[in-house]
Design an enzyme around this catalytic site. Structure first.
Site, PDB file in Angstrom:
ATOM      1  N   ASP A 110      56.217 -89.371 -45.045  1.00 32.67           N
ATOM      2  CA  ASP A 110      56.879 -88.215 -44.112  1.00 32.67           C
ATOM      3  C   ASP A 110      58.544 -88.023 -44.330  1.00 32.67           C
ATOM      4  OD1 ASP A 110      54.498 -89.620 -43.057  1.00 32.67           O
ATOM      5  OD2 ASP A 110      54.733 -88.579 -41.344  1.00 32.67           O
ATOM      6  N   GLU A 112      43.177 -86.651 -45.885  1.00 33.45           N
ATOM      7  CA  GLU A 112      42.652 -88.135 -45.649  1.00 33.45           C
ATOM      8  C   GLU A 112      41.297 -87.970 -45.419  1.00 33.45           C
ATOM      9  OE1 GLU A 112      45.019 -90.153 -42.689  1.00 33.45           O
ATOM     10  OE2 GLU A 112      46.339 -90.620 -44.107  1.00 33.45           O
TER      11      GLU A 112
HETATM   12  C1  BGC Z   1      48.873 -88.094 -42.061  1.00 31.52           C
HETATM   13  C2  BGC Z   1      49.894 -88.611 -43.273  1.00 31.52           C
HETATM   14  C3  BGC Z   1      51.043 -89.131 -42.578  1.00 31.52           C
HETATM   15  C4  BGC Z   1      50.721 -89.966 -41.518  1.00 31.52           C
HETATM   16  C5  BGC Z   1      51.915 -90.719 -41.068  1.00 31.52           C
HETATM   17  C6  BGC Z   1      48.597 -89.125 -41.003  1.00 31.52           C
HETATM   18  O1  BGC Z   1      47.707 -88.529 -39.869  1.00 31.52           O
HETATM   19  O2  BGC Z   1      47.569 -87.892 -42.583  1.00 31.52           O
HETATM   20  O3  BGC Z   1      49.882 -87.567 -44.092  1.00 31.52           O
HETATM   21  O4  BGC Z   1      51.710 -89.586 -43.614  1.00 31.52           O
HETATM   22  O5  BGC Z   1      49.857 -89.439 -40.200  1.00 31.52           O
HETATM   23  O6  BGC Z   1      52.635 -89.592 -40.031  1.00 31.52           O
END
Ligand code: BGC
Length: 806
Positions: free
Chosen positions: A355, A493
């Site tokens: 992030d 994801e």
């Molecule tokens: C997201 C990721 C992010 C993480 C932490 C997840 O829900 O899919 O991209 O890095 O949250 O914020």
């Protein structure tokens, strides 16, 4: 929300934990949730305190299987102040009649305030104003001030002031089956009559944490004589201050607090340090004045004025304050990364993901020393990343998807699906793209600052080792005569593997492969930037031979990028062959389908089967690179890059993305800025509202989203003002000029401070005399000017292109 204030005018028990997260106060060293001082942790209240780097690992035995997790530890609660009137029970909001209530967060001062009037069972009416801050001037300091006025009575009160080490990590419901005890008691102590102190130690990582509190009472400027009594246990200490109050005469209770950990700089022993420091602290008013000066200095460089968009204006400022509460100059002096959910809660256990990619652009152009400090978090973990690559059979450095204390992989291996109650395997560690983000971040920092020393001493080594990792994970597919990468996941994801496959990971995630092509082209240029002696030394240290450089060059020309259908970039190979999801059915059946993965898995289905996405994945490419840059990358790769590629690809995925991560709102708003500005602005507003409005329905109370908060600031700077650095020139290409009318902000480019504003159809750039380092080159609409100290340039903005207005 009013000017510079986020406020709530009624007490709503169910909303309290969300408000606590949003009214957290911090200084980039530690942060404390905006819980009321008189409330203990329970279902409705959660007074958490977190400091960067305060991690601890614990094992939970789950069905006989040991599961190890590292958490950012909830530190002893320094807040407790409780009021007892005439020996009765301590006042809480549910045992008195509330006559008026206001809970607010002063954005400018990062000050949390509660003002309440209440009537107790004996009919006594009392007003209480609480003000609290965590000092931006002195990183270890915090203060609470209570102003107490008996309105229709006189009598004796007791104020309990405590430090409570009996805390655990139990905020996040999904993690409650996991071990939440992280602290062992060490000792309580007093320092003279006014100061109590408490020391604890993390159970596994052996970090000592000590807090000391000095509590005094004043009427006007005069100290009030109080009777003090002490009670202490090994993990808790309290002092009770008893004194008389008179009808209509306010008294002030001041609690000044010091917090130290054994990870601090210049530390001998934490308990002694906390006790000594707190006794040196001035009174609340003076401490607050110093804190205010520190924030005024920060606002001078960080404020964004957007006077004609009042709602956006306030939310942007709220986001500035929260970003700085987590990442400040104090952070840069410590070994700290960017926790995805700030220091405001326990979601994602305080881990550091990718992030920071969304966080640095704002800092790079204002407080680049903070980015530099945060990038050092990665550099210090380079050795661990090398070992991870080696263990996996690769070369170079492979940074973990989730990083914590020492840079080993902290991604959990099982993940609770709250909809099904099942613990599902978690394959998200295959998101190797975090390594591309780190490379990109170092490069962007360098472009904004020209900090060649950082590149020379740290940045280049990070970048080269990452490039080398990518070269080793990639392989040539002789049939295509292209380099491919298998077994990784992109940012989306929801797709963890090809349907039915045993192995986790995907073939040729387009985002990863294009980033790798760019990295392979950029890494040799980084090497060329270094002084010859450093280049030679670094190559010798890394054993970086000519052969590897030739491979990078080949990869920059031959990475494989999948396409499907009507010339749309495929998120990964085979994405276009997946089934279409019946979106309408899911929208009709569920109030919120952002987490479609959980919904599908709870139904026994598998998200891998469908053309859907949790968040921007292939679309990220249009977010991170300008169309010219992307065209260059694609042309070098020998792929056609027509002007419609962006629109086709963005449209395609927009229809198939559930935005289950708020990062996705930022990305989509960013990529639409040049294509469909009004739709971009709508999404920008959704992103701005996402934490205050808790759009995901329950995630913000577990911690603010650092990526979306800073991403919105970047959207304004990069998406709408169109700021980007190319060949040492800072370009502006404003979009949505109507909305930006009146915009004014400061930026720092290559060490020189510039003020940029838009009025009507004119953009003004002024190189400030204060903070001037060297002339900088600015470009608007293709015209380039060099600005010396005090030079200004008014530029008439070109009419908007037809696409932008249609
Ligand atoms: C997201 C990721 C992010 C993480 C932490 C997840 O829900 O899919 O991209 O890095 O949250 O914020």
């Amino acid at each position: 929300m009013q000017d510079f204030t986020l406020s709530y005018d009624t007490f709503e028990p169910g909303a309290e934990t969300l408000r606590e997260a949003l009214t957290s106060t911090g200084n980039g060293y530690f942060c404390t949730r905006g819980a009321a001082e008189w409330e203990d942790a329970g279902l409705l209240h959660y007074p958490g305190t977190y400091a960067h780097g305060g991690f601890n690992r614990e094992t939970t035995i789950m069905g006989g299987r040991p599961v190890l997790n590292e958490d950012l530890v909830n530190l002893p609660n320094w807040l407790p102040l409780k009021l007892r009137i005439e020996g009765e029970d301590a006042v809480r909001l549910d045992n008195v009649e509330i006559l008026s209530y206001r809970h607010s967060y002063d954005i400018h001062l990062a000050l949390v305030q509660r003002e309440l009037r209440f009537r107790d069972r004996a009919g006594r009416e009392t007003s209480l104003r609480s003000r609290r801050f965590v000092s931006m001037a002195h990183s270890h300091q915090a203060g609470i001030e209570w102003t107490l006025t008996p309105e229709n009575w006189s009598g004796r009160v007791e104020v309990v002031s405590a430090l409570d080490g009996r805390v655990t990590n139990h905020m996040v419901a999904r993690y409650r089956e996991l071990e939440g005890r992280h602290l062992n008691p060490v000792s309580p102590r007093t320092f003279g009559p006014e100061t109590i102190a408490l020391k604890v130690q993390t159970r596994q990582s052996n970090i000592y944490i000590a807090e000391a509190a000095r509590t005094r009472v004043f009427r006007g400027d005069d100290p009030v004589e109080v009777e003090r009594s002490l009670y202490q246990m090994e993990d808790y200490i309290q002092q009770v201050l008893a004194f008389d109050v008179e009808r209509g005469r306010p008294v002030r209770v001041e609690k000044l607090v010091a917090l130290f950990t054994s990870h601090d700089n210049a530390i001998n022993e934490t308990l002694g340090a906390a006790g000594r420091h707190v006794q040196r602290y001035p009174d609340f008013a003076e401490a607050l004045a110093e804190h205010e000066s520190a924030w005024t200095e920060l606002w001078d460089v960080c404020d964004i004025e957007l006077p004609h968009e009042p709602r956006a204006q306030l939310l942007l400022r709220l986001h500035v304050a929260h970003v700085l509460q987590v990442c400040s100059r104090h952070t840069a002096r410590h070994d700290a990364g960017v926790p995805a959910r700030g220091l405001n809660g326990e979601a994602y256990r305080g881990h550091v993901f990718w992030d920071e990619l969304y966080v640095y652009p704002f800092l790079n152009f204002r407080l680049p020393e903070i980015t530099r400090g945060l990038l050092m978090y990665r550099y210090r973990r380079l050795e661990e990343a090398r070992e991870a690559a080696r263990q996996a059979g690769y070369h170079g450095a492979m940074f973990p998807w989730q990083s914590g204390s020492d840079g080993t992989e902290e991604t959990q291996i099982v993940h609770l699906n709250p909809l099904s109650g099942q613990w599902d395997p978690d394959l998200s560690h295959n998101q190797r793209h975090v390594n591309a983000a780190i490379f990109y971040n170092v490069w962007e920092y360098y472009k904004a600052t020209d900090d060649l020393e950082f590149l020379r001493d740290y940045g280049a080594e990070l970048m080269l080792e990452i490039a080398r990792f990518w070269a080793s994970i990639a392989h040539v597919n002789p049939e295509r005569d292209r380099y491919e990468i298998h077994g990784v996941m992109g940012p989306d994801e929801f797709h963890e593997r090809h349907p039915g496959a045993d192995e986790g990971g995907l073939r040729n995630n387009a985002y990863t492969n294009v980033m790798v092509a760019w990295i392979a082209d950029t890494a040799p240029r980084v090497l060329d930037l270094l002084p010859a002696s450093r280049r030679a030394a670094l190559r010798a240290k890394l054993g970086l031979g000519d052969e590897e450089l030739r491979t990078w060059r080949a990869m920059s020309r031959k990475m494989f990028v999948p396409f499907h259908g009507d010339d749309v970039i495929s998120q990964f190979e085979g994405y276009g062959d997946l089934e279409e999801l019946d979106w309408e059915r899911y929208r009709a059946a569920h109030a919120n389908i952002q987490r479609l993965d959980r919904i599908l898995k709870a139904e026994g289905d598998d998200p891998d089967r469908y053309q859907l996405a949790k968040q921007a994945d292939a679309v990220m490419l249009f977010f991170l690179f300008s169309s010219d840059e992307l065209r260059e990358i694609f042309e070098r790769l020998g792929y056609a890059h027509d002007p419609g590629l962006a629109r086709r690809t963005i449209d395609y995925y927009d229809r198939r993305t559930s935005h289950g991560s708020t990062l996705s709102l930022v990305t989509h708003a960013g990529v639409l800025a040049g294509i469909d500005p009004e739709s971009s602005w709508e999404r920008f507003m959704v992103a701005l509202e996402s934490d205050v409005g808790d759009v995901q329905g329950g995630t913000t109370k577990e911690g603010i989203h650092m990526g979306v908060m800073s991403g919105t600031l970047d959207l304004l700077q990069r998406g709408y003002l169109g700021a980007s650095v190319r060949d040492g020139v800072l370009h502006f290409e404003p979009r949505l000029v109507d909305r930006l009318d009146g915009l004014a902000l400061s930026m720092q480019f290559r060490g020189t401070s510039i003020r940029v504003s838009i009025k009507g159809d004119e953009l003004t750039a002024l190189a400030r005399v204060e903070g001037f380092r060297a002339p900088v080159r600015i470009a608007v609409g293709g015209q380039v000017r060099e600005l010396g100290a005090g030079d200004g340039w008014v530029f008439a903005l070109p009419p908007l292109p037809a696409t932008a207005t249609s």
